[in-house]
Write a protein that holds these residues in place. Structure first.
Motif, PDB file in Angstrom:
ATOM      1  N   LYS A   1       6.508 -11.482  -7.942  1.00  0.00           N
ATOM      2  CA  LYS A   1       6.340 -11.207  -6.896  1.00  0.00           C
ATOM      3  C   LYS A   1       6.465 -11.957  -5.598  1.00  0.00           C
ATOM      4  O   LYS A   1       6.654 -11.554  -4.716  1.00  0.00           O
ATOM      5  CB  LYS A   1       5.855  -9.813  -7.379  1.00  0.00           C
TER       6      LYS A   1
ATOM      7  N   ARG B   1      -3.756  -6.220  -4.009  1.00  0.00           N
ATOM      8  CA  ARG B   1      -3.296  -4.794  -5.137  1.00  0.00           C
ATOM      9  C   ARG B   1      -3.281  -5.191  -6.251  1.00  0.00           C
ATOM     10  O   ARG B   1      -3.617  -4.166  -7.096  1.00  0.00           O
ATOM     11  CB  ARG B   1      -2.145  -4.026  -4.082  1.00  0.00           C
ATOM     12  N   ASP B   2      -2.633  -6.310  -6.396  1.00  0.00           N
ATOM     13  CA  ASP B   2      -1.981  -6.128  -8.257  1.00  0.00           C
ATOM     14  C   ASP B   2      -2.921  -6.889  -8.648  1.00  0.00           C
ATOM     15  O   ASP B   2      -3.459  -5.870  -9.773  1.00  0.00           O
ATOM     16  CB  ASP B   2      -0.813  -7.637  -8.097  1.00  0.00           C
TER      17      ASP B   2
ATOM     18  N   GLN C   1      -0.835  -7.489  -0.776  1.00  0.00           N
ATOM     19  CA  GLN C   1       0.339  -7.040  -2.021  1.00  0.00           C
ATOM     20  C   GLN C   1      -0.515  -8.130  -3.251  1.00  0.00           C
ATOM     21  O   GLN C   1      -1.119  -7.315  -4.748  1.00  0.00           O
ATOM     22  CB  GLN C   1       1.560  -7.798  -1.845  1.00  0.00           C
TER      23      GLN C   1
END
Length: 638
Positions: free
Chosen positions: A22, A50-51, A47
């Motif tokens: 990602k 969050r991951d 992001q």
């Protein structure tokens, strides 16, 4: 049990691989758009947080970076599951939490099961136990960049947790991924900085000369057939003096404001660069005739010359510029700048301020000739080709010689005796005038010393100083040094300046005259009545002598106006306690008229032309017994 650990590791690795994929996709997207920066990296960090929260099953994820000194941490992103929000910009200072800083710098991972009791958390508990936040456990992994520990990845849990080895392994792996991203960003920022240094003026943000030449080269290729371009080479007038008054910071503000004005006055597609201390260059496509283009530049010049507010005072800047045209005069960027600079230098030969010139092909030959003349002038100084000639100054009533004016001559090996009018302007424009002036001062004191040793210590000497030399910072100390070395009192040297010196800087001139007077030197105003404002000097400047210009003397016995002017000057001098001396006396009638008016001293061809020192000494020796010399005598007038 071993099989269970292996399966867990496989799951973790799979998740890590997906997370890494990602990040790479996001980075690839940013690089593809050529906009990878701290701002464009923000969505990647959001992001990633969050991951990580999902992967580590924690309630909050923070990414912090150190400053260069590692004295503070700044939050790049803080994600909280409860609020589903992100923030950045928080700061942690080492002075507030030294134990925590030491821990994350020296440990690869920092596992805190109980924040409230761990000594490394001293000072952090209050922040982590705020009203709406009740975090009890924390796991950190250092973000190790190419130059060392550069930050920390932090996971916080509201529940008390015992962090396992696999948790540390996972977070450290993610921290390494972040390190890869930040290192990459750092390299890009370094490259951008190096590019900026190579192509940008660091003070103003304008292009530098290298960048300007490259961009103009491209711009010239884009001009349609028949379109012209204009080059301007611009120099701020007397910027060094202004910076001396305003200080370094004030000088930088002047340059910044000037750059801002130029950006406004020369919008795209024009190109602007700063290529030196106070030098700016501009290129712009034009569709106007040369006459209209010059008129347009004149209007722009008026805008640039408007006052600037610097350090609470208004500063008025003037500038000089040269112009060249493409393809009329030049066919490339480098030649365009050179031609515009040649036009500027040619214009500045005539005026040191507000000079403007348009390039002409003949200017190159003129500049070459001047360069050769300058080289010869320097050579003349080095080889001792300059001489002082001396013109007697006599008491008006009696004709007794009381001193001399020293006048410089250049004894050229090929051209013979060259008078000042043929080389002083060149010396002024090249800056050699100060060196030549220093030589005159030293030689004048040396000659006074020789006369003093011969029993003629009553004689005085006058020398001329240029405006630049008179205001030179080292002049007072140099004069005093020469006086001490020669054993001659400062009072024996009269320093002559013209009225136009006041144009340089009224306050600076007043200060310099007072400074020289305090050292014992006398100041005379040469060519009085013809320059800036004669009576300004008498009102504001502490001078000792007025030298009446020869144009008022030449018809003194026949022109009533000339006689009235000279009489007024002499009477005014007596009222103010100033001596008056008339120059250019060539006839008996003029001498008699000056006697009648009451002038103190006179000089001119009637008494003697300027003579080399050996001829002056020969005359002085004739009257060695009575120590007095009266003029005119036939031998001197011959």
């Amino acid at each position: 049990m071993e099989r269970l650990v292996e399966q867990s590791m496989e799951v973790v690795n799979a998740v890590l691989e997906e997370l890494h994929h990602k990040q790479q996709q996001l980075l690839f997207t940013q690089e593809k758009l050529f906009v990878l920066s701290k701002d464009t990296l923000k969505p990647v960090l959001k992001q990633t947080c969050r991951d990580i929260a999902k992967l580590m099953n924690c309630d909050r994820v923070e990414i912090w970076l150190f400053n260069e000194e590692r004295t503070e941490l700044t939050a790049e992103n803080i994600y909280d599951i409860g609020s589903q929000g992100d923030r950045s910009g928080d700061v942690l200072l080492r002075s507030e939490v030294p134990a925590y800083f030491d821990a994350i710098i020296h440990k690869r991972t920092l596992a805190i099961d109980d924040i409230a009791t761990d000594p490394a958390m001293l000072g952090l508990q209050e922040r982590l136990f705020e009203e709406n936040d009740h975090y009890h456990s924390m796991l950190d992994a250092s973000i190790v960049l190419s130059w060392g520990v550069g930050g920390v990845l932090c996971c916080l849990s509201e529940e008390k947790r015992h962090w396992k080895a696999i948790d540390k392994h996972v977070l450290a792996s993610v921290a390494d991924m972040l390190a890869f991203m930040f290192d990459r960003l750092h390299r890009l920022e370094v490259e951008e900085h190096l590019h900026a240094l190579a192509f940008t003026d660091t003070l103003t943000g304008l292009d530098n000369q290298h960048s300007f030449n490259q961009k103009v080269t491209v711009k010239l290729q884009e001009l349609y057939e028949g379109q012209r371009g204009i080059f301007l080479y611009m120099v701020l007038d007397q910027f060094t003096d202004i910076q001396g008054v305003l200080g370094h910071d004030g000088g930088e503000q002047v340059l910044l404001k000037m750059a801002k004005r130029l950006r406004i006055l020369f919008p795209d597609p024009a190109l602007i660069a700063r290529i030196g201390f106070d030098h700016f260059v501009i290129f712009s496509p034009v569709q106007l005739s040369e006459e209209k283009a010059v008129a347009g530049i004149t209007e722009i010049a008026e805008e640039i010359r408007k006052p600037m507010a610097i350090s609470g005072q208004e500063v008025y800047m003037t500038f000089s510029y040269g112009v060249s045209y493409y393809p009329d005069h030049v066919d490339n960027a480098k030649a365009g700048l050179q031609a515009a600079q040649v036009a500027l230098e040619a214009a500045r030969k005539k005026s040191s301020r507000k000079a403007r010139g348009v390039y002409q092909p003949t200017m190159h030959a003129f500049m070459k000739e001047n360069l050769l003349s300058e080289m010869n002038l320097r050579k003349g100084l080095d080889l001792g080709q300059f001489r002082l000639f001396y013109q007697p100054q006599v008491t008006c009533d009696t004709g007794e010689v009381n001193g001399f004016e020293a006048l410089i001559r250049w004894q050229h090996p090929e051209r013979g005796l060259i008078f000042p009018g043929d080389f002083i302007d060149l010396a002024e424009s090249t800056g050699l005038i100060t060196i030549i002036g220093d030589w005159v001062i030293k030689e004048a004191f040396a000659q006074l010393s020789r006369w003093q040793a011969d029993g003629k210590g009553h004689l005085t000497m006058s020398i001329n100083l240029s405006p630049r030399h008179f205001l030179h910072a080292q002049l007072p100390s140099y004069l005093l040094e020469c006086a001490k070395q020669s054993g001659v009192k400062p009072q024996k040297l009269m320093l002559e300046i013209t009225e136009n010196v006041a144009l340089e800087d009224h306050d600076a001139v007043k200060k310099r005259i007072a400074e020289l007077r305090a050292l014992g030197f006398s100041i005379a105003i040469d060519d009085f009545g013809t320059g800036y404002s004669a009576f300004i000097y008498l009102q504001h400047f502490p001078i000792q002598q007025i030298k009446i210009d020869r144009q008022f003397i030449s018809h003194l016995d026949t022109d009533a106006n000339s006689k009235a002017i000279v009489k007024t000057i002499v009477q005014l001098g007596k009222m103010l306690g100033l001596r008056t001396i008339a120059e250019g006396v060539e006839r008996t009638e003029e001498w008699h008229a000056l006697k009648e008016i009451g002038c103190d001293d006179i000089q001119g061809f009637y008494f003697s032309k300027p003579l080399p020192v050996d001829e002056i000494n020969a005359i002085l020796e004739i009257y060695q017994d009575n120590n007095k010399l009266f003029l005119p005598i036939e031998k001197v007038r011959a």
